[in-house]
Design a protein around this motif. Structure first.
Motif, PDB file in Angstrom:
ATOM      1  N   ASN A   4     -33.275  76.763  45.571  1.00 51.77           N
ATOM      2  CA  ASN A   4     -32.765  77.878  46.368  1.00 51.77           C
ATOM      3  C   ASN A   4     -31.569  77.444  47.193  1.00 51.77           C
ATOM      4  O   ASN A   4     -30.607  78.186  47.337  1.00 51.77           O
ATOM      5  CB  ASN A   4     -33.861  78.431  47.275  1.00 51.77           C
ATOM      6  N   GLY A   5     -31.613  76.251  47.760  1.00 50.82           N
ATOM      7  CA  GLY A   5     -30.490  75.730  48.521  1.00 50.82           C
ATOM      8  C   GLY A   5     -29.266  75.532  47.650  1.00 50.82           C
ATOM      9  O   GLY A   5     -28.146  75.825  48.060  1.00 50.82           O
ATOM     10  N   ALA A   8     -27.794  78.943  46.956  1.00 44.51           N
ATOM     11  CA  ALA A   8     -27.193  79.491  48.177  1.00 44.51           C
ATOM     12  C   ALA A   8     -25.858  78.821  48.456  1.00 44.51           C
ATOM     13  O   ALA A   8     -24.895  79.480  48.849  1.00 44.51           O
ATOM     14  CB  ALA A   8     -28.145  79.315  49.355  1.00 44.51           C
ATOM     15  N   ARG A   9     -25.781  77.501  48.251  1.00 41.62           N
ATOM     16  CA  ARG A   9     -24.499  76.800  48.455  1.00 41.62           C
ATOM     17  C   ARG A   9     -23.454  77.267  47.451  1.00 41.62           C
ATOM     18  O   ARG A   9     -22.298  77.474  47.804  1.00 41.62           O
ATOM     19  CB  ARG A   9     -24.711  75.292  48.356  1.00 41.62           C
ATOM     20  N   LYS A  39     -24.724  79.086  54.791  1.00 45.01           N
ATOM     21  CA  LYS A  39     -24.635  77.676  55.169  1.00 45.01           C
ATOM     22  C   LYS A  39     -25.655  77.347  56.253  1.00 45.01           C
ATOM     23  O   LYS A  39     -26.322  76.314  56.194  1.00 45.01           O
ATOM     24  CB  LYS A  39     -23.235  77.338  55.652  1.00 45.01           C
ATOM     25  N   GLN A  41     -28.471  78.764  56.732  1.00 45.83           N
ATOM     26  CA  GLN A  41     -29.810  78.800  56.151  1.00 45.83           C
ATOM     27  C   GLN A  41     -30.112  77.550  55.332  1.00 45.83           C
ATOM     28  O   GLN A  41     -31.255  77.131  55.250  1.00 45.83           O
ATOM     29  CB  GLN A  41     -29.971  80.023  55.257  1.00 45.83           C
ATOM     30  N   THR A  42     -29.087  76.968  54.717  1.00 37.94           N
ATOM     31  CA  THR A  42     -29.327  75.855  53.788  1.00 37.94           C
ATOM     32  C   THR A  42     -28.897  74.512  54.326  1.00 37.94           C
ATOM     33  O   THR A  42     -29.221  73.490  53.747  1.00 37.94           O
ATOM     34  CB  THR A  42     -28.589  76.085  52.459  1.00 37.94           C
TER      35      THR A  42
END
Length: 60
Positions: A4-5, A8-9, A39, A41-42
């Motif tokens: 997920n990270g 997201a990035r 950013k 969030q991750t």
């Protein structure tokens, strides 16, 4: 969670590229805010893989 990270990035990078490409300042501001939220969030975005330091030559 790592996947997920990763996504997201990648999405944050795309949002920043779109913000750079648009001529509408309001749209660019919203895209940058969305990228900043992703950013946050991750965590920090990783540095680009292809960046290498320049060769430094000293005279002497």
């Amino acid at each position: 969670m790592a996947q997920n990270g990763y996504h997201a990035r990648k999405a944050a990078v795309v949002l920043l590229k779109l913000a750079k490409a648009t001529s509408d300042r309001d749209v660019a501001a919203r895209l940058i805010e969305a990228a900043a939220d992703l950013k946050d969030q991750t965590g920090e975005l990783p540095p680009p893989q292809s960046v290498k330091p320049p060769d430094v030559q000293t005279e002497g």
